[in-house]
Structures are given as structure tokens and as C-alpha cells.
Design a protein around this motif. Structure first.
Motif, short mmCIF file in Angstrom:
data_model
loop_
_atom_site.label_atom_id
_atom_site.label_comp_id
_atom_site.label_asym_id
_atom_site.label_seq_id
_atom_site.Cartn_x
_atom_site.Cartn_y
_atom_site.Cartn_z
N PHE A 1 12.04 -8.12 22.64
CA PHE A 1 12.45 -8.24 21.24
C PHE A 1 11.93 -7.08 20.42
N ARG A 2 10.65 -6.73 20.64
CA ARG A 2 10.06 -5.63 19.86
C ARG A 2 10.76 -4.31 20.14
N GLN A 3 11.07 -4.07 21.41
CA GLN A 3 11.75 -2.80 21.75
C GLN A 3 13.13 -2.73 21.11
N LYS A 4 13.92 -3.80 21.24
CA LYS A 4 15.28 -3.78 20.69
C LYS A 4 15.24 -3.74 19.17
N ALA A 5 14.28 -4.50 18.59
CA ALA A 5 14.17 -4.49 17.12
C ALA A 5 13.78 -3.10 16.62
N GLN B 1 21.88 -9.65 20.50
CA GLN B 1 20.82 -9.81 21.51
C GLN B 1 19.48 -10.09 20.86
N ILE B 2 19.19 -9.37 19.77
CA ILE B 2 17.92 -9.59 19.06
C ILE B 2 17.83 -11.03 18.56
N ALA B 3 18.93 -11.54 17.99
CA ALA B 3 18.94 -12.90 17.47
C ALA B 3 18.80 -13.91 18.62
N ALA B 4 19.47 -13.63 19.77
CA ALA B 4 19.38 -14.54 20.91
C ALA B 4 17.97 -14.60 21.47
N ILE B 5 17.33 -13.41 21.55
CA ILE B 5 15.95 -13.39 22.05
C ILE B 5 15.02 -14.15 21.12
N ALA B 6 15.21 -13.98 19.81
CA ALA B 6 14.39 -14.71 18.85
C ALA B 6 14.59 -16.21 18.99
N GLN B 7 15.86 -16.61 19.19
CA GLN B 7 16.15 -18.03 19.36
C GLN B 7 15.44 -18.59 20.61
N GLU B 8 15.47 -17.81 21.71
CA GLU B 8 14.83 -18.26 22.95
C GLU B 8 13.32 -18.34 22.78
N LEU B 9 12.72 -17.39 22.05
CA LEU B 9 11.28 -17.44 21.80
C LEU B 9 10.91 -18.69 21.01
N ASN B 10 11.78 -19.08 20.07
CA ASN B 10 11.53 -20.31 19.31
C ASN B 10 11.64 -21.54 20.20
N GLU B 11 12.63 -21.54 21.08
CA GLU B 11 12.82 -22.68 21.97
C GLU B 11 11.66 -22.83 22.95
N LEU B 12 11.07 -21.68 23.37
CA LEU B 12 9.94 -21.71 24.30
C LEU B 12 8.60 -21.84 23.58
N ASP B 13 8.64 -22.06 22.27
CA ASP B 13 7.43 -22.32 21.48
C ASP B 13 6.47 -21.13 21.54
N TYR B 14 6.99 -19.95 21.25
CA TYR B 14 6.16 -18.74 21.23
C TYR B 14 5.16 -18.84 20.09
N ARG C 1 10.96 -11.01 11.24
CA ARG C 1 11.54 -9.69 11.56
C ARG C 1 13.03 -9.81 11.89
N CYS C 2 13.37 -10.88 12.64
CA CYS C 2 14.79 -11.09 12.97
C CYS C 2 15.61 -11.35 11.72
N GLN C 3 15.05 -12.12 10.80
CA GLN C 3 15.78 -12.42 9.55
C GLN C 3 16.02 -11.15 8.75
N LYS C 4 15.03 -10.28 8.70
CA LYS C 4 15.20 -9.02 7.97
C LYS C 4 16.30 -8.17 8.61
N ILE C 5 16.32 -8.14 9.95
CA ILE C 5 17.36 -7.36 10.64
C ILE C 5 18.74 -7.95 10.35
N CYS C 6 18.85 -9.29 10.40
CA CYS C 6 20.14 -9.93 10.14
C CYS C 6 20.59 -9.72 8.68
N ASP C 7 19.63 -9.86 7.76
CA ASP C 7 19.97 -9.64 6.35
C ASP C 7 20.43 -8.20 6.14
N GLN C 8 19.71 -7.27 6.76
CA GLN C 8 20.10 -5.86 6.62
C GLN C 8 21.48 -5.61 7.25
N TRP C 9 21.70 -6.32 8.41
CA TRP C 9 23.01 -6.16 9.06
C TRP C 9 24.15 -6.66 8.18
N ASP C 10 23.94 -7.80 7.54
CA ASP C 10 24.95 -8.31 6.61
C ASP C 10 25.17 -7.36 5.45
#
Length: 894
Positions: free
Chosen positions: A406-410, A460-473, A482-491
Motif C-alpha cells: 500500500f505504501r509503495q503504490k500510494a 488497487q490502493i483502495a482494495a489493499i486498504a479495504q483488505e487491511l481493514n478486514e484483516l484488522d491491521y 491516506r487512502c481517503q486523501k488519495i480518493c478525494d484527490q482523485w475525485d
């Protein structure tokens, strides 16, 4: 002669009793010296009894004349009431009282010879002494002679002192007259029973008077035996009076007979108390060991049940290491303690059964079954704990991998998106020429193409973040931010892109000049640039595999990628040729415009640089894949190495279990030989332990390499551990069973032949009146078929050998049944009778009496545990020995 009373003097040489009349006729002329001795002795003997009634006599022929003290004497020594005496002082009153006394003597089976009441009333010395001698014979000497002749009793007691027994060769009574003259015999009697009162070795044989006086003084002071003889009379008289001697000696017998009874009773009590004390020590030891083991289980279970996940790999690795220490260091000693506790319990129950004591009932919660239940709960808690740890480590490994990805792709996306909003917000098209506007439009189209190419990365970044949440990172909050900022910027980029396109298209109508070559370059350069960025990202992408097949799949994919490089190189050269064409056209036509491409942010230099980067990353990727392939091959070797050992150890354990099971059925011969064979089995098992330890080491290497499966064996380390612990427990229990049989055999006096017969009968029992067939398995037999002549007899036997009604009979129960009737064990009634002797027939006993009769330790044991006596006749400090003795054979307090 008919009607004459017989005396109890025994002639060992003639082997016959002499009648009293014969003896009386011989003594018609009473020797004055003998008369003096009899007067003194008989008077002292009578006073020793009359003082219990608070009176005494001074002159034996005078004080008995009225018959009152004579009747009182008979009441004291017999313990019975005589008829009420006449209180008158006339002669006929006195004769009546004396006749009452003589009638009572006759009622006891004594036939008086030539003794009449008138002679006693008249003060006839000879008749009075004869009457007293008759009383002494009946009430002091006859009971002794019935048990054992008094002379023989004397001989047996003083033989230890090497006295000259040649004196007895001519008959007991004549020799007794001279036997006592040196004083050593009296001293030997005292020393035999009370060595604390007299030092026999220090006596002087040449001082008979001193010896006799010393013995008589000690007897009077310490044994309550009055001085009935004068030493000078015994020593200086040629033949001391035998009646005086026997009267005095009989007092010693009565004084010491009670001591011998007390000694016997004390020995029995000491034996019983010693058994109880040892059993209580074993009970307390069992309680302590059981408490410690249960406490350890109680502390350990919550630790094993705690499945709270850690946030880092290091913390979970520490938990795994702690669990390994528990399995290899902490649990094995507890397994041994549990097994030893069961063995101690069985041994204690056997001892209690042999000593006729009730079975031991541990405290609530500390039964063997309670310990087994607690142990089962421990293993239930332990079950799955290691698997959970490994799953958690695998999960954390996956989380770390995803977080890094996630960090690399972000980071890559953030670098690309940096400044894009400012560019899209520019209004440069307002002052640009038509060509510039068209260039801006084309450039914007290229940007849109670039934007669309980055859509996949954002997803991919959003999917990885979702998986990290599901695995209780553990750091999911920062990932989400960080994912939210990327998505907001993307919009925002999408919105701004749309607005700029609309503005350029409005301006495009005014502008018509567009450089096709720049546009072509931009269109081809942007996708190629994205491809290179994607290729660099893929070449640097992290991977995690668990098998050779998985790494081979990645190598194949990489080889396929390398096959596309020639085609990509052709595209690169084509794009570069477009830029070369632009520069050639500008140069050819001397155009006054910049050679830079207004439609593309991708430069020729950037394409060259990224292409060189791609070519550099390809061999690096090759190397990392090959290294991972080598690691997977190493893991495969670890799997095979573990499987090779496990596939040998597992069957070995099973074989040993079967051998032990067969041995308990097939072994014959002496129990000691069976024990030696089982000990050899046990030693072979212990010697095999290094193979288990080596397998544990290989298992640890596999876990440290994060290898989670092994297709080469069906045995896991958990299977091997459980099998090994079961093998150790089984051999220990089998050895304990043989030890118990040895203990029972020795305690109950069973011979080896009887033990073999018991074993044969146990395996197959067949009688004429009824028959039983037993199927023997693991030292138990199950009743298969029964046809008994007497159902009640069968029920009685089964209630003894199978008291719990479980349908099975152990060999130990069978032996107990076969030997129970012949066992020589003490009972509560015997112990109560022994205490009654020590207490002098009282229903209670005092602490001082216990301390005097028993050793200090056992006396204190009784005093501490005996309840107070509250029955009739109780005195302060009275102890109830009856309840105490019954409690010794009742339920245990522990």
C-alpha cells in the motif's frame, strides 16, 4: 484323704501334686523360726489388703478372734459382700462371725481341714496361720498356678541372671527355701521388670543381707509391696519357711503381671499408631502434590485460552517461543508429576486396604478424577493454541506485506498526482494562440489518457486498504486516512479534468492549427510511459510464496514479460523517431516555434531514463526469484527431513504401546522378573528420547522457516508428542501395577505359586457349581457369560470384587478377594481392649498414663487427637480412647 483340700505346690521331679493333709501332717510341729516368719509375712500380707479399708492388724491370732476383720479381709481381697456380721461381744457372736468367714472360704471350693471357728476365737496360733495360708493359697497363689506354676514363673524370669539352677534338681519347694538366701533372686525379679530401680551388676554376692534389704526397700517404696520378711531370718535360718517365701513372691507376680499386660497393650497401640501416622503422612503428601499440580493447571489454562492477537510479528514470535518452552520445558515435568501422583494414590490405597483401614478420600476437588479432568481441560485449552499462533503470524506477515505494498503504490500515485490540480486549474488557454490551444487540448487528452491509466492503481490502493481493514491491521486508521486523501484527490482531479476539457473545447473552435506530429508523439508516448511505469512497479513488486509451484509460476510470468521486451523496444524507437521527425520538420522549414511538445509531459529523456531503469530491474527480478526458488527448495528438504523421522518414530511408539499391552497379559513367572522386564522396556523408551528431541528441533526449524504444511507425512509434531506422553504414562502405570501386586503379595504372604494360580484363575475361572469366562485385556476382565448355582453367592462375590458395579474386575481386586479371609489384621476392638489395659479398666485414660506407657511421639499423637471423655465417672483431663480407636478405622479426616 477324701474331703481334704489340695494345695498347689508342684513337685517337678515326682510330677504330682502333694495333698494339703500330707503337707499338714508334716508340719504338725511348727518350727519356731518358721512361725515367726509366717507371723510377720502373713500379718504384712493381710495389712496390705486391710489398709484399703482403712484398718490393719497388730497381732494375727488376737485381731481375727472376733471375726470382724477376718470378714473385712475376705471382702477386700474378693471384691464381694459377705453376710452382715454380728455386732455382739459374746463368744457365740465371735464364733458366728468366724463361721461366716469360713463358710465363704468353703463356698469358693476350698475344703478346710481341722480348722474350726472355736480354735480361731480361742487364738490358736497354728490354726490361725493355717487359715490365713489357706486364704493366701486360694486368693493369691491359686490363680497364678493355674496360669503357670509360680516357681516356673520365677525360673523363667531370672534365668537371664545366670543363677545356680542346680538347686532345683530335688524339687521346687525344698530348693526355694535356700534359693532366696543370697538375695540375688529378689533383686533379679525387680531388675527383670524395672531395671531403672536397681543395678543388678553392682550387687555383692557376699552381702546377702544387704541384697535382700535393698530389694525389699525398693519393692516397698516403688512397687507398693510391704516388707513381709526379715533378711536375717532368711539368711540365718537353715530352711526359710516356704509359705512366707511364696506369699511374698506372689506379691511380685501380681505387681508385675499388670506391667506385662500394659507392655503388650502398649506395643499393639504403637503398631497401630505407626501405621496411621505413616498413612496420614502419605495422605498429606498426596494433598500437597495434588494442590501444586492443580494450581499450576489453574494458572496455565488462562494463558493458553488467551487468544488476544498482537500487533507486530515480533510480539507473536515471542508468544510462539514461550509456547515452545512450555511444551518442551514446563509441561513434561508436570506429566511426570501427574503420573507419579496416580501411582502414589494407588500405593496408598493398597497400604490402607492391607492394614484394614478405610479407603483414602482426598479433599474436595483433589480426587484423581478431578486431576484428570483438570488435565483434560488443560489439553483442551492447549489444543489449537499453536495453530492459532501460526495463523496469527501468517496473518501479520500478510498484513505487513499488504501495508508495504500500500505504501509503495500510494507513494507512486502521490508522486504522479503531485501538482496535477494546479496544472488543471491553469487558464493559460485564454491568452494562447489557436495552435497553443489545440496543443493544450491535445495535451489534456494525453493527460486524460494518463489519468485513466492511473485508475487501476487507485482502485488497487483502495482494495489493499479495504483488505487491511478486514484483516484488522493495527495501523488501519492511518491507512484509511491516506487512502481517503488519495480518493478525494482523485475525485477532484476527475472534476477538474472535466472542467478543463470543456474550456479547451470551447476555445478549440477558434483555434485550428495543431501539430499532428506532437499529437501523435503524445498519444504514443503517454501509454508507453505508463507501461514502463507499470513494468517498473511490477518488477519491484513484493511477493510471498509457500511452495516451489508458486515461485515457479512467478518465474514463468517473468519469462513471459521478458519475451515482450523486443516489441516494447520497437515501440520506444518508434516514439523517439516521431520526436526526431518533429525536430527535422522544424529544422527543415525553419519554423520559429519551440521544439518541445506542447501536448505531452513525457519527454524523450524521460523515456530513455525509464527504459534504462526497466532494463536494470529485469536481472534484479531474475535474481530475487531464483533466491526465493532456492529457499523453497530448502523448505522442501526440511519437510522431507521431518517426515522421514516422523514416519519412523510414529510406528515405533505404536509398536511399543502394543508390546506393553501384550506383556501385561503374557508375562508369567516371578513378579520381580516381570518388574525387571518392564524396567527394561522403560529404559529402552527413555533411551529413545533423543529421537523425539531431534524431531522437535527439526519441527522448530520448519516453523521458523514459516512452513505450514507437509504432504510427505501424516504425523504432526502434536501427534508424536501425545503418543510419547501416552507411552510414558502407560509403562509407568504398568510398572506400578506390578509393584502393587508385589506389595500385596508380601503383605499378605502370598507365594509365587499362589500368585501364578491367581493369575491363571483370573484369566479363566471354572468351577463345578458355576462357571465364568473372562476376557482378559489390560489387566482387567469383563464378565461375558455367567451360570451360577447360587445367584446370591454370585452377587456377594461381585459386590466384593466389583464394588462400583462397573462390570469389570481388576487383578488387584481379585487378589484382595482371594486373600481377604486369611489376612491377619488388627481391629478397632483389639485397640480398644489394649487401651483399656493401659487405663486399668477405666472407660477413659489420662495424658500422664499415655506418656508413661507409650513412646513420646505416639503418646503426643494420641493426646492431640483423643476427644475428651464425657461419660459416667469422668475426671478433669479424661480422654475418650474408645471413640479415638473407632475413628482409626472410620472415615479419614483428610
Amino acid at each position: 484323704k477324701e474331703g481334704h483340700h489340695r494345695s498347689y505346690t508342684y513337685n517337678y521331679e515326682e510330677d504330682e501334686y502333694m495333698t494339703q493333709e500330707e503337707e499338714w501332717d508334716r508340719d504338725l510341729l511348727l518350727d519356731p523360726a518358721w512361725e515367726k516368719q509366717q507371723r510377720k509375712t502373713f500379718t504384712a500380707w493381710c495389712n496390705s489388703h486391710l489398709r484399703k479399708a482403712g484398718t490393719q492388724i497388730e497381732n494375727i491370732e488376737e485381731d481375727f478372734r472376733n471375726g470382724l476383720k477376718l470378714m473385712l479381709l475376705l471382702e477386700v481381697i474378693s471384691g464381694e459382700r459377705l453376710p452382715k456380721p454380728d455386732r455382739g461381744k459374746m463368744r457365740f457372736h465371735k464364733i458366728a462371725n468366724v463361721n461366716k468367714a469360713l463358710d465363704y472360704i468353703a463356698s469358693k471350693g476350698v475344703k478346710l481341714v481341722s480348722i474350726g471357728a472355736e480354735e480361731i476365737v480361742d487364738g490358736n496360733v497354728k490354726m490361725t496361720l493355717g487359715m490365713i495360708w489357706t486364704i493366701i493359697l486360694r486368693f493369691a497363689i491359686q490363680d497364678i498356678s493355674v496360669e503357670v506354676p509360680i516357681a516356673l514363673w520365677v525360673i523363667n524370669l531370672i534365668k537371664l541372671h545366670d543363677l545356680p539352677f542346680a538347686l532345683f534338681s530335688h524339687g521346687i519347694l525344698p530348693s526355694l527355701k535356700s534359693f532366696w538366701k543370697d538375695g540375688l533372686a529378689f533383686s533379679a525379679l525387680i531388675h527383670r521388670h524395672r531395671p531403672d530401680l536397681l543395678d543388678y551388676d553392682k550387687l555383692d554376692e557376699d552381702d546377702p543381707i544387704g541384697n535382700i534389704n535393698l530389694a525389699m526397700e525398693i519393692a516397698e517404696k516403688h512397687l507398693d509391696i510391704p516388707k513381709m520378711l526379715d533378711a536375717e531370718d532368711i539368711v540365718n535360718t537353715p530352711k526359710p519357711d516356704e509359705r512366707a517365701i511364696m506369699t511374698y513372691v506372689s506379691c511380685f507376680y501380681h505387681a508385675f503381671a499388670g506391667a506385662e499386660q500394659a507392655e503388650t497393650a502398649a506395643n499393639r497401640i504403637c503398631k497401630v499408631l505407626a501405621v496411621n501416622q505413616e498413612n496420614e503422612r502419605l495422605m498429606e503428601e498426596y494433598e500437597r502434590l495434588a494442590s501444586e499440580l492443580l494450581e499450576w493447571i489453574r494458572r496455565t489454562i488462562p494463558w493458553l485460552e488467551n487468544r488476544t492477537p498482537e500487533k507486530t510479528m515480533q510480539a507473536m514470535q515471542k508468544k510462539l517461543e514461550d509456547f515452545r518452552d512450555y511444551r518442551r520445558k514446563h509441561k513434561p515435568p508436570k506429566v511426570q508429576e501427574k503420573c507419579q501422583l496416580e501411582i502414589n494414590f494407588n500405593t496408598l490405597q493398597t497400604k490402607l486396604r492391607i492394614s484394614n483401614r478405610p479407603a483414602f478420600m482426598p479433599s474436595e476437588g483433589k480426587m484423581v478424577s478431578d486431576i484428570a479432568g483438570a488435565w483434560q481441560r488443560l489439553e483442551q485449552a492447549e489444543k489449537g493454541y499453536e495453530e492459532w499462533l501460526l495463523n496469527e503470524i501468517r496473518r501479520l506477515e500478510r498484513l505487513e506485506h499488504l501495508a508495504e505494498k500500500f505504501r509503495q503504490k500510494a507513494s507512486t500515485h502521490e508522486q504522479w498526482a503531485y501538482g496535477k490540480e494546479q496544472i488543471l486549474l491553469q487558464k493559460d488557454y485564454e491568452s494562447a494562440s489557436l495552435t497553443e490551444v489545440r496543443a493544450m487540448l491535445r495535451k489534456h487528452e494525453a493527460f486524460e489518457s494518463d489519468l485513466a491509466a492511473h485508475q487501476d492503481r487507485v482502485e488497487q490502493i483502495a482494495a489493499i486498504a479495504q483488505e487491511l481493514n478486514e484483516l484488522d491491521y493495527h495501523d488501519a486508521a492511518s491507512v484509511n486516512d491516506r487512502c481517503q486523501k488519495i480518493c478525494d484527490q482523485w475525485d477532484s482531479l476527475g472534476t477538474l479534468t472535466q472542467k478543463r476539457r470543456e474550456a479547451l473545447e470551447r476555445t478549440e473552435k477558434l483555434l485550428e492549427t495543431i501539430d499532428q506530429l506532437h499529437l501523435e508523439f503524445a498519444k504514443r508516448a503517454a501509454p508507453f510511459n505508463n507501461w514502463m511505469e507499470g513494468a517498473m512497479e511490477d518488477l519491484q513488486d513484493m511477493f510471498i510464496v509457500h511452495s516451489i509451484e508458486e515461485i515457479q509460476s512467478l518465474i514463468t510470468a517473468h519469462d513471459q514479460f521478458k519475451a515482450t521486451l523486443p516489441e516494447a523496444d520497437g515501440e520506444r524507437q518508434a516514439i523517439l523517431s516521431i520526436q526526431n521527425e518533429v525536430e527535422k520538420v522544424i529544422q527543415s522549414y525553419s519554423m520559429r516555434i519551440s521544439a518541445s511538445n506542447p501536448y505531452s509531459t513525457v519527454t524523450v529523456e524521460e523515456i530513455r531514463t525509464k527504459w534504462e531503469k526497466v532494463k536494470q530491474l529485469v536481472p534484479q527480478r531474475d535474481q530475487s526469484l531464483q533466491e526465493e526458488l532456492a529457499r523453497q527448495h530448502a523448505n522442501e528438504r526440511l519437510r522431507r527431513q521431518f517426515a522421514a523421522q516422523a514416519n519412523v518414530i510414529g510406528p515405533w511408539i505404536q509398536t511399543k504401546m502394543e508390546e506393553i499391552a501384550r506383556s501385561s497379559i503374557e508375562m508369567t513367572g516371578p513378579l520381580e522378573d516381570q518388574m525387571n522386564q518392564l524396567k527394561q522396556y522403560e529404559q529402552n523408551i527413555i533411551n529413545y528420547k533423543h529421537n523425539i528431541d531431534k524431531l522437535e528441533g527439526d519441527h522448530q526449524l520448519i516453523q521458523e522457516a514459516l512452513v505450514f504444511d507437509n504432504k510427505h507425512t501424516n504425523y504432526t509434531m502434536e501427534h508424536i508428542r501425545v503418543g510419547w506422553e501416552l507411552l510414558l504414562t502407560t509403562i509407568a502405570r504398568t510398572i506400578n501395577e506390578v509393584e502393587t501386586q508385589i506389595l500385596t503379595r508380601d503383605a499378605k504372604g502370598i507365594t509365587q505359586e499362589q500368585m501364578n494360580d491367581f493369575r491363571a484363575s483370573f484369566n479363566h475361572f471354572d468351577r463345578v457349581q458355576y462357571s465364568c469366562f473372562f476376557s482378559f485385556s489390560n489387566s482387567h476382565c469383563s464378565l461375558k457369560q455367567v451360570s451360577f448355582h447360587s445367584i446370591s453367592e454370585f452377587a456377594r462375590i461381585m459386590s466384593l470384587v466389583d464394588p462400583n458395579g462397573q462390570g469389570t474386575v481388576t487383578f488387584q481386586s481379585f487378589i484382595d478377594f482371594m486373600t481377604r479371609e486369611t489376612a491377619d489384621t488388627d481391629t478397632a476392638e483389639q485397640v480398644i481392649a489394649s487401651f483399656r489395659i493401659l487405663a486399668s479398666d477405666k472407660p477413659y485414660i489420662l495424658a500422664d498414663e499415655l506418656r508413661r506407657e507409650l513412646p513420646p511421639e505416639q503418646a503426643q499423637y494420641c493426646i492431640k487427637r483423643m476427644p475428651p471423655y464425657t461419660g459416667p465417672g469422668s475426671v478433669p483431663g479424661a480422654l475418650d480412647y474408645t471413640s479415638f480407636s473407632s475413628a482409626l478405622y472410620g472415615e479419614s479426616d483428610l
